[in-house]
Design a protein around this motif. Structure first.
Motif, PDB file in Angstrom:
ATOM      1  N   ALA A   1      -5.874  -2.575   4.485  1.00 51.11           N
ATOM      2  CA  ALA A   1      -5.785  -1.319   3.740  1.00 51.11           C
ATOM      3  C   ALA A   1      -6.464  -0.156   4.448  1.00 51.11           C
ATOM      4  CB  ALA A   1      -6.378  -1.495   2.348  1.00 51.11           C
TER       5      ALA A   1
ATOM      6  N   THR B   1      -8.016   0.211  -2.344  1.00 50.58           N
ATOM      7  CA  THR B   1      -7.415   1.509  -2.053  1.00 50.58           C
ATOM      8  C   THR B   1      -7.627   2.455  -3.233  1.00 50.58           C
ATOM      9  OG1 THR B   1      -5.268   0.762  -2.917  1.00 50.58           O
ATOM     10  CG2 THR B   1      -5.611   0.598  -0.540  1.00 50.58           C
TER      11      THR B   1
ATOM     12  N   THR C   1       0.814  -1.218   0.000  1.00 51.90           N
ATOM     13  CA  THR C   1       0.000   0.000   0.000  1.00 51.90           C
ATOM     14  C   THR C   1       0.847   1.267   0.000  1.00 51.90           C
ATOM     15  OG1 THR C   1      -0.167  -0.086   2.428  1.00 51.90           O
ATOM     16  CG2 THR C   1      -1.950  -1.093   1.163  1.00 51.90           C
TER      17      THR C   1
END
Length: 502
Positions: free
Chosen positions: A171, A476, A124
């Motif tokens: 996330a 995301t 991420t």
């Protein structure tokens, strides 16, 4: 002995079991005895609102929780799940019917994704480029979406949620999981485990229900994304209706997976693997091999080997050490059996008939034994439609090209396999076949967690696949920042031209 028929499976909302005012319920059966053991509450409009509101309320705090703390929760969840997976396996067997070993196997494959998710900081993180133009830097960050809905199927009540939930939570999102009403207890067990691992209340919620719950989630303005696994008609419905209201969506549909067997293949290996892939979990897998495309020179020998191996399989209660359990419901058992009738009427040869099997279990169970069909016409619905049961069809082909053409002409594109000792043929197969997941000398090519799962054509709606890097991309959103800190001594002045890099 406790009368389990009085047990009602509730929702899990805001960190605890939630009592619903809904009067609607659905029966939950033990498929091996054919008896209702529980009821599950079916959500109404108010329940959907409560669940989404709980998730929405928990989201800001969880999204701002440090990477280190989020990672700690994931590691704790992984340890708890690994230590207590036998408990979950027993719950799955009691409501789905698959044997204990198969239930444990699905949890293990889910654990792989949990382990991937513990390394989420790498997946991420953004990127940074310094001085792309004089005094200008560009960088990107990845942020969570908000509330996400996950709708999972009956055939993998633990593995499919574990393919999506840990990734979404890692996330920084909050989750509403809608499990199948046929076997809902695994989801509730997972919710309790997340709480024990230290996940804040409201980050993970379980909303039991049917189509009303699904429609409520995909239409709710606070739900940002929807993930679904199930049949193709429902996948298409969820994809179209979610996209129509502007949601991010991934929807995984059905399959009709073929195994192409060339003349040089090891037929003992082929037979073993076709049995494993065709009858594991009573064929209730989207990655099951349901059609063996056998080249004519080896077809008779292969059918004989398949018949002999089927004769060794023990069908019965999955808690008794059998090889294959029942189907999930009586209705589904009758639907699968109807395809055997249909194939026979269309001219197929019923080599092994599973409609009246000898079983190690109660006579009231939803039993259908391993069935082998030969010479199945490709025009028969038994060939063109997904059966989702322990029915393995053999279709004889005259060449490699004919086999590939049959695979590519179908409306599904989930998984496929080729068995051969010819490396050139295998390479050509993987290049020419129009399928998302391909096995070479193995029949169930479900990717490991650090790759991504997903098919093609009528097996996948939307662009994003499950878990792996694509899973984190799905859960995301990216922001790109172009930054310049001015030197007061070098102010650029007024310039109405389009900005250029220099």
């Amino acid at each position: 002995m406790i009368d389990l028929a009085t047990t009602t499976v509730p929702h899990w909302i805001g960190g605890g079991r939630h009592s619903s005012a809904s009067a609607r319920t659905a029966p939950v059966f033990d498929p091996a005895i054919g008896v209702q053991t529980k009821s599950v509450v079916l959500a109404d409009v108010d329940d959907v609102e409560v669940a989404v509101s709980a998730a929405a309320g928990a989201f800001p705090g969880w999204a701002k929780t440090s990477i280190a703390r989020r990672q700690g929760v994931l590691f704790a969840f992984r340890e708890l799940l690994n230590a207590r997976k036998h408990e979950l396996a027993e719950i799955i067997t009691g409501e789905h019917g698959k044997v204990i070993g198969d239930a444990t196997g699905e949890i293990q494959r889910g654990l792989e994704v949990v382990e991937l998710a513990t390394g989420f900081p790498h997946l991420t993180k953004g990127a940074f480029s310094e001085n792309v133009s004089t005094g200008v830097d560009v960088y990107s960050v990845r942020e969570p979406l908000g509330v996400v809905a996950i709708i999972s199927p009956f055939n993998f009540p633990a593995m499919v949620p574990l393919w999506f939930v840990p990734v979404a939570i890692a996330a920084g999102n909050s989750v509403v999981l809608k499990p199948s009403e046929k076997d809902p207890s695994a989801a509730l067990w997972l919710a309790e485990l997340w709480k024990e691992a230290g996940l804040p209340d409201g980050v993970f919620n379980v909303l039991n229900g049917d189509k009303s719950a699904v429609d409520g989630l995909i239409r709710h303005p606070k739900v940002e994304a929807v993930s679904f696994v199930g049949s193709t008609p429902i996948a298409q419905y969820i994809y179209e209706n979610s996209a129509k209201v502007g949601k991010r969506v991934q929807a995984f549909g059905g399959a009709k997976n073929h195994m192409l067997v060339l003349a040089d293949a090891d037929l003992d290996l082929v037979a073993d693997q076709a049995i494993n892939a065709g009858y594991g979990s009573a064929g209730e897998r989207c990655m099951a091999i349901s059609v063996v495309l056998a080249l004519e020179p080896v077809a008779d020998r292969l059918v004989a080997k398949l018949r002999e191996r089927i004769g060794r399989l023990r069908v019965g209660d999955g808690r008794r050490g059998t090889d294959m359990g029942p189907l999930v419901t009586a209705e589904h058992r009758e639907k699968v059996a109807s395809y055997i009738d249909l194939a026979a009427a269309d001219g197929a040869t019923v080599v092994v008939d599973g409609r009246n099997p000898s079983v190690d279990g109660e006579p009231g169970g939803f039993w259908l034994g391993p069935t082998l069909l030969d010479d199945v016409p490709v025009t028969s619905r038994a060939y063109t439609e997904e059966i989702f049961g322990p029915v393995l069809s053999v279709v004889r082909v005259g060449s490699f090209e004919e086999g590939v053409e049959l695979i590519n002409s179908g409306r599904f594109g989930n998984g496929t396999a080729i068995f051969t000792n010819d490396g050139g043929a295998a390479r050509r197969f993987q290049q020419e076949v129009e399928v998302g997941m391909i096995g070479i000398n193995l029949p169930i090519p479900v990717p490991v967690a650090y790759y991504s799962f997903g098919g093609a054509k009528g097996s996948l709606f939307g662009d994003a696949k499950a878990y792996g890097a694509q899973g984190f991309d799905f859960f995301t959103k990216e922001k790109t920042i172009t930054s310049r800190w001015l030197d007061p001594a070098r102010h650029g002045g007024i310039d109405l031209g389009f900005p250029q890099n220099d």
